[in-house]
Motif scaffolding. Sequence first.
Motif, PDB file in Angstrom:
ATOM      1  N   GLY A  13       0.827  -1.204   0.000  1.00 41.69           N
ATOM      2  CA  GLY A  13       0.000   0.000   0.000  1.00 41.69           C
ATOM      3  C   GLY A  13       0.859   1.251   0.000  1.00 41.69           C
ATOM      4  N   VAL A  14       0.404   2.258  -0.700  1.00 43.01           N
ATOM      5  CA  VAL A  14       1.104   3.542  -0.716  1.00 43.01           C
ATOM      6  C   VAL A  14       0.739   4.293   0.558  1.00 43.01           C
ATOM      7  CG1 VAL A  14       1.340   5.750  -1.912  1.00 43.01           C
ATOM      8  CG2 VAL A  14       1.128   3.632  -3.233  1.00 43.01           C
ATOM      9  N   ILE A  15       1.731   4.811   1.235  1.00 43.52           N
ATOM     10  CA  ILE A  15       1.505   5.585   2.448  1.00 43.52           C
ATOM     11  C   ILE A  15       1.151   7.007   2.037  1.00 43.52           C
ATOM     12  CG2 ILE A  15       2.565   6.471   4.553  1.00 43.52           C
ATOM     13  CD1 ILE A  15       4.319   3.877   4.491  1.00 43.52           C
ATOM     14  N   LEU A  16       0.000   7.476   2.494  1.00 40.10           N
ATOM     15  CA  LEU A  16      -0.505   8.800   2.130  1.00 40.10           C
ATOM     16  C   LEU A  16      -0.234   9.787   3.248  1.00 40.10           C
ATOM     17  CD1 LEU A  16      -3.962   7.711   0.678  1.00 40.10           C
ATOM     18  CD2 LEU A  16      -1.823   8.134  -0.573  1.00 40.10           C
ATOM     19  N   LYS A  17       0.305  10.948   2.864  1.00 35.71           N
ATOM     20  CA  LYS A  17       0.600  12.005   3.825  1.00 35.71           C
ATOM     21  C   LYS A  17       0.147  13.345   3.273  1.00 35.71           C
ATOM     22  CE  LYS A  17       4.364  10.092   6.425  1.00 35.71           C
ATOM     23  NZ  LYS A  17       5.476  10.494   7.256  1.00 35.71           N
ATOM     24  N   SER A  18      -0.110  14.269   4.195  1.00 35.49           N
ATOM     25  CA  SER A  18      -0.389  15.665   3.859  1.00 35.49           C
ATOM     26  C   SER A  18       0.635  16.526   4.573  1.00 35.49           C
ATOM     27  CB  SER A  18      -1.792  16.068   4.301  1.00 35.49           C
ATOM     28  OG  SER A  18      -2.757  15.418   3.531  1.00 35.49           O
ATOM     29  N   ARG A  19       1.116  17.559   3.909  1.00 34.56           N
ATOM     30  CA  ARG A  19       2.066  18.502   4.484  1.00 34.56           C
ATOM     31  C   ARG A  19       1.565  19.911   4.219  1.00 34.56           C
ATOM     32  NH1 ARG A  19       5.333  16.805   7.606  1.00 34.56           N
ATOM     33  NH2 ARG A  19       6.077  14.685   7.417  1.00 34.56           N
ATOM     34  N   ALA A  62      -4.493  17.503   6.604  1.00 34.66           N
ATOM     35  CA  ALA A  62      -3.698  18.729   6.700  1.00 34.66           C
ATOM     36  C   ALA A  62      -4.242  19.639   7.804  1.00 34.66           C
ATOM     37  CB  ALA A  62      -3.675  19.454   5.361  1.00 34.66           C
ATOM     38  N   VAL A  63      -5.560  19.817   7.843  1.00 30.45           N
ATOM     39  CA  VAL A  63      -6.191  20.654   8.874  1.00 30.45           C
ATOM     40  C   VAL A  63      -5.931  20.064  10.264  1.00 30.45           C
ATOM     41  CG1 VAL A  63      -8.426  21.435   9.772  1.00 30.45           C
ATOM     42  CG2 VAL A  63      -7.926  21.626   7.318  1.00 30.45           C
ATOM     43  N   ARG A  64      -6.096  18.747  10.397  1.00 29.72           N
ATOM     44  CA  ARG A  64      -5.878  18.078  11.689  1.00 29.72           C
ATOM     45  C   ARG A  64      -4.418  18.180  12.125  1.00 29.72           C
ATOM     46  NH1 ARG A  64      -3.603  13.512  12.428  1.00 29.72           N
ATOM     47  NH2 ARG A  64      -4.065  12.685  10.342  1.00 29.72           N
ATOM     48  N   GLU A  65      -3.501  17.887  11.200  1.00 27.46           N
ATOM     49  CA  GLU A  65      -2.082  17.928  11.543  1.00 27.46           C
ATOM     50  C   GLU A  65      -1.648  19.335  11.971  1.00 27.46           C
ATOM     51  OE1 GLU A  65       0.166  15.579  11.947  1.00 27.46           O
ATOM     52  OE2 GLU A  65      -0.806  13.835  11.055  1.00 27.46           O
ATOM     53  N   LEU A  66      -2.160  20.360  11.305  1.00 29.09           N
ATOM     54  CA  LEU A  66      -1.839  21.741  11.717  1.00 29.09           C
ATOM     55  C   LEU A  66      -2.252  21.976  13.164  1.00 29.09           C
ATOM     56  CD1 LEU A  66      -2.656  24.263   8.863  1.00 29.09           C
ATOM     57  CD2 LEU A  66      -0.449  23.740   9.900  1.00 29.09           C
ATOM     58  N   ARG A  67      -3.476  21.568  13.487  1.00 27.60           N
ATOM     59  CA  ARG A  67      -3.965  21.758  14.859  1.00 27.60           C
ATOM     60  C   ARG A  67      -3.099  20.983  15.849  1.00 27.60           C
ATOM     61  NH1 ARG A  67      -8.166  18.657  15.034  1.00 27.60           N
ATOM     62  NH2 ARG A  67      -7.159  17.259  16.495  1.00 27.60           N
ATOM     63  N   GLU A  68      -2.838  19.710  15.546  1.00 27.27           N
ATOM     64  CA  GLU A  68      -2.096  18.866  16.471  1.00 27.27           C
ATOM     65  C   GLU A  68      -0.645  19.313  16.644  1.00 27.27           C
ATOM     66  OE1 GLU A  68      -4.572  14.729  15.534  1.00 27.27           O
ATOM     67  OE2 GLU A  68      -2.470  14.886  14.938  1.00 27.27           O
ATOM     68  N   GLU A  69      -0.005  19.718  15.570  1.00 27.00           N
ATOM     69  CA  GLU A  69       1.426  19.998  15.622  1.00 27.00           C
ATOM     70  C   GLU A  69       1.773  21.451  15.904  1.00 27.00           C
ATOM     71  OE1 GLU A  69       3.185  18.302  12.113  1.00 27.00           O
ATOM     72  OE2 GLU A  69       2.645  16.269  12.736  1.00 27.00           O
ATOM     73  N   ARG A  96       9.169   1.855   1.549  1.00 29.23           N
ATOM     74  CA  ARG A  96       7.763   1.937   1.167  1.00 29.23           C
ATOM     75  C   ARG A  96       7.554   3.097   0.195  1.00 29.23           C
ATOM     76  NH1 ARG A  96       4.314  -0.525   4.741  1.00 29.23           N
ATOM     77  NH2 ARG A  96       2.888  -0.332   2.999  1.00 29.23           N
ATOM     78  N   ASP A  97       6.494   2.989  -0.587  1.00 32.47           N
ATOM     79  CA  ASP A  97       6.093   4.064  -1.491  1.00 32.47           C
ATOM     80  C   ASP A  97       5.217   5.049  -0.729  1.00 32.47           C
ATOM     81  OD1 ASP A  97       7.353   3.028  -3.798  1.00 32.47           O
ATOM     82  OD2 ASP A  97       5.676   1.648  -4.124  1.00 32.47           O
ATOM     83  N   TYR A  98       5.468   6.340  -0.973  1.00 26.61           N
ATOM     84  CA  TYR A  98       4.713   7.415  -0.330  1.00 26.61           C
ATOM     85  C   TYR A  98       4.112   8.337  -1.389  1.00 26.61           C
ATOM     86  CZ  TYR A  98       6.896   6.489   4.206  1.00 26.61           C
ATOM     87  OH  TYR A  98       7.309   5.915   5.390  1.00 26.61           O
ATOM     88  N   HIS A  99       2.992   8.953  -1.029  1.00 32.41           N
ATOM     89  CA  HIS A  99       2.412  10.035  -1.823  1.00 32.41           C
ATOM     90  C   HIS A  99       2.041  11.141  -0.840  1.00 32.41           C
ATOM     91  CE1 HIS A  99       0.259  12.262  -4.863  1.00 32.41           C
ATOM     92  NE2 HIS A  99      -0.704  12.424  -3.973  1.00 32.41           N
ATOM     93  N   GLU A 100       2.565  12.344  -1.099  1.00 28.78           N
ATOM     94  CA  GLU A 100       2.251  13.505  -0.267  1.00 28.78           C
ATOM     95  C   GLU A 100       1.527  14.557  -1.091  1.00 28.78           C
ATOM     96  OE1 GLU A 100       5.861  13.730   2.995  1.00 28.78           O
ATOM     97  OE2 GLU A 100       6.042  14.926   1.181  1.00 28.78           O
ATOM     98  N   GLU A 101       0.500  15.136  -0.505  1.00 26.43           N
ATOM     99  CA  GLU A 101      -0.161  16.322  -1.040  1.00 26.43           C
ATOM    100  C   GLU A 101       0.263  17.483  -0.156  1.00 26.43           C
ATOM    101  OE1 GLU A 101      -2.289  16.706  -3.720  1.00 26.43           O
ATOM    102  OE2 GLU A 101      -1.943  14.601  -4.238  1.00 26.43           O
ATOM    103  N   TRP A 102       0.728  18.556  -0.793  1.00 24.74           N
ATOM    104  CA  TRP A 102       1.217  19.725  -0.075  1.00 24.74           C
ATOM    105  C   TRP A 102       0.246  20.892  -0.240  1.00 24.74           C
ATOM    106  CZ3 TRP A 102       6.417  20.881   1.860  1.00 24.74           C
ATOM    107  CH2 TRP A 102       7.179  19.728   2.056  1.00 24.74           C
ATOM    108  N   TYR A 103       0.006  21.571   0.863  1.00 28.06           N
ATOM    109  CA  TYR A 103      -0.856  22.754   0.889  1.00 28.06           C
ATOM    110  C   TYR A 103       0.001  23.950   1.292  1.00 28.06           C
ATOM    111  CZ  TYR A 103      -4.535  19.308   0.738  1.00 28.06           C
ATOM    112  OH  TYR A 103      -5.344  18.269   0.349  1.00 28.06           O
ATOM    113  N   ARG A 104      -0.463  25.117   0.923  1.00 26.83           N
ATOM    114  CA  ARG A 104       0.248  26.365   1.224  1.00 26.83           C
ATOM    115  C   ARG A 104      -0.751  27.286   1.911  1.00 26.83           C
ATOM    116  NH1 ARG A 104       1.297  28.932  -4.339  1.00 26.83           N
ATOM    117  NH2 ARG A 104      -0.945  28.996  -4.283  1.00 26.83           N
TER     118      ARG A 104
END
Length: 167
Positions: A13-19, A62-69, A96-104
């Motif tokens: 499985g591809v590991i999905l991340k948001s930054r 992305a919204v959750r990670e911003l709040r948490e971090e 592992r394979d990763y896919h990241e979506e980045w927001y600004r």
Amino acid sequence: MSGAADAATPAGGVILKSRVLLVDRTGRTLLFFTRADVAAHPTRWLTPGGHLEPGETHHEAAVRELREETGLVVATVGEPAWSRDFVGEPASGVFRDYHEEWYRLVVDRFEPADAEWTPEERVDIEAWRWWSADELAATPDAVEPAELAAVMRRLLDGLDGLDGLDG
């Protein structure tokens, strides 16, 4: 920021991340100096973000990670500004394979709050600071991804809401 969920993603499985590239009004971005998942890898500077929870979209993560971090509470981070696919090592010898979506997101500069940090983040996060693209390009420290200064310049080019970029 932890790799435990990365290693737990089913094999194949591809590991999905948001930054999130948080940018203050002078064009500086907030980065955390964080220990890598594999002890042999260097501590590195990276943006807020992390893996998606089951059933979560990239935007929601992305919204959750911003709040948490960072303690920053926002309703939206807009549309993805960049994405990348890469191979990472969430555990020693496991690739592992990763896919990241980045927001600004342009914000007023603030001091991150650690109220929602996990016990692992309290150990792994050694520092934080706001960086200009020039400072980031010149640092001898590891940065993730390595091309972050160039990505930052591209994502800030022509961005409304900045007072004036100073580096």
